[in-house]
Design a protein around this motif. Structure first.
Motif, PDB file in Angstrom:
ATOM      1  N   GLY A   9      -6.521  -7.468  -0.510  1.00 41.48           N
ATOM      2  CA  GLY A   9      -5.304  -6.714  -0.225  1.00 41.48           C
ATOM      3  C   GLY A   9      -4.683  -6.890   1.143  1.00 41.48           C
ATOM      4  N   SER A  10      -5.217  -7.794   1.976  1.00 45.03           N
ATOM      5  CA  SER A  10      -4.595  -8.004   3.282  1.00 45.03           C
ATOM      6  C   SER A  10      -4.851  -9.426   3.764  1.00 45.03           C
ATOM      7  N   ARG A  12      -5.276 -10.413   6.812  1.00 42.02           N
ATOM      8  CA  ARG A  12      -6.344 -10.441   7.816  1.00 42.02           C
ATOM      9  C   ARG A  12      -7.716 -10.445   7.155  1.00 42.02           C
ATOM     10  N   GLN A  13      -7.879  -9.678   6.085  1.00 43.24           N
ATOM     11  CA  GLN A  13      -9.165  -9.664   5.391  1.00 43.24           C
ATOM     12  C   GLN A  13      -9.447 -11.016   4.730  1.00 43.24           C
ATOM     13  N   TYR A  42      -4.896 -16.086  11.204  1.00 39.88           N
ATOM     14  CA  TYR A  42      -3.924 -15.195  10.568  1.00 39.88           C
ATOM     15  C   TYR A  42      -2.578 -15.896  10.352  1.00 39.88           C
ATOM     16  N   HIS A  46      -0.934 -16.322   6.641  1.00 37.80           N
ATOM     17  CA  HIS A  46       0.396 -15.741   6.415  1.00 37.80           C
ATOM     18  C   HIS A  46       1.375 -16.811   5.938  1.00 37.80           C
ATOM     19  N   ARG A 110       3.554  -6.379  -0.697  1.00 34.15           N
ATOM     20  CA  ARG A 110       2.273  -5.871  -0.185  1.00 34.15           C
ATOM     21  C   ARG A 110       2.112  -6.206   1.300  1.00 34.15           C
ATOM     22  N   LEU A 111       2.489  -7.413   1.695  1.00 37.68           N
ATOM     23  CA  LEU A 111       2.414  -7.783   3.108  1.00 37.68           C
ATOM     24  C   LEU A 111       3.293  -6.873   3.962  1.00 37.68           C
ATOM     25  N   ARG A 112       4.504  -6.575   3.476  1.00 31.70           N
ATOM     26  CA  ARG A 112       5.394  -5.671   4.204  1.00 31.70           C
ATOM     27  C   ARG A 112       4.801  -4.269   4.288  1.00 31.70           C
ATOM     28  N   ASN A 114       1.689  -3.503   4.312  1.00 34.41           N
ATOM     29  CA  ASN A 114       0.521  -3.529   5.199  1.00 34.41           C
ATOM     30  C   ASN A 114       0.903  -3.480   6.674  1.00 34.41           C
ATOM     31  N   TRP A 115       2.115  -3.905   7.000  1.00 34.67           N
ATOM     32  CA  TRP A 115       2.510  -4.028   8.400  1.00 34.67           C
ATOM     33  C   TRP A 115       2.624  -2.660   9.052  1.00 34.67           C
ATOM     34  N   ARG A 116       2.069  -2.537  10.230  1.00 37.59           N
ATOM     35  CA  ARG A 116       2.178  -1.322  11.030  1.00 37.59           C
ATOM     36  C   ARG A 116       2.682  -1.716  12.411  1.00 37.59           C
TER      37      ARG A 116
END
Length: 198
Positions: A9-10, A12-13, A42, A46, A110-112, A114-116
């Protein structure tokens, strides 16, 4: 990579999983025909997840070069990613892809999600050209600067560069420095550095 992203789900993971399993990924420099195998990062993950060619689409005009005059009067050029609706050409199902177009769109969503935004209240950077073990004078930089960024995190007076950990899965951050001494030095030499928000 796409299977790992579905599972974890990410991005980075996915990077951390590939690094843990010592799996290399193909990378090719712009304009080069040679493919090199390199550890996951990363930015590379991406790039794979956001490239519409892997979804079987032909696209053109995903980016736009913009020019403007900088504060010093020099021309500043930057490349801006455009939203999908503004791409000049988009032909889904142009060729066989690793994922369907619908799955590609879901991955982008999902990528959007996840962004913080970074929890940084101010940024500073060691002056360019100095070895990392011996920092030189500090100076303020903008939050989007590509150099080594340091953020005053939470209520802890410490400036930490986390780019090595975040982007390349490194064990340690690049550098860190105590905040009180830095802020005192900056307040007495405001012309050389600043810890105010950028």
């Amino acid at each position: 990579m796409f299977r790992l992203f579905d599972e974890l789900g990410s991005a980075r993971q996915v990077m951390l999983s590939l690094l843990e399993d010592n799996l290399l990924i193909p990378r090719r420099r712009a304009g080069s025909k040679r493919v090199n195998w390199a550890p996951a990062s990363y930015p590379a993950i991406h790039d794979f997840l956001t490239n519409p060619a892997y979804a079987g689409a032909f696209v053109f005009g995903r980016r736009r070069d913009e020019k403007r005059l900088g504060p010093d009067g020099r021309m500043v050029k930057r490349t801006r990613e455009l939203p999908r609706e503004e791409w000049a050409v988009l032909i889904p199902e142009h060729h066989p892809g690793f994922v369907t177009w619908e799955r590609y769109v879901a991955i982008q969503d999902r990528l959007r999600a996840n962004w913080r935004p970074p929890r940084v209240t101010g940024v500073v950077r060691f002056a360019k050209g100095r070895p990392s073990s011996r920092p030189g004078p500090l100076r303020a930089v903008r939050a989007d600067d590509a150099g080594r960024l340091f953020g005053h995190q939470r209520n802890t007076p410490r400036y930490i560069c986390g780019r090595n950990k975040a982007l390349y899965g490194g064990e340690r951050g690049c550098q860190n420095v105590g905040g009180r001494r830095l802020e005192n030095a900056c307040s007495t030499r405001s012309s050389r550095c600043s810890s105010r928000p950028a």
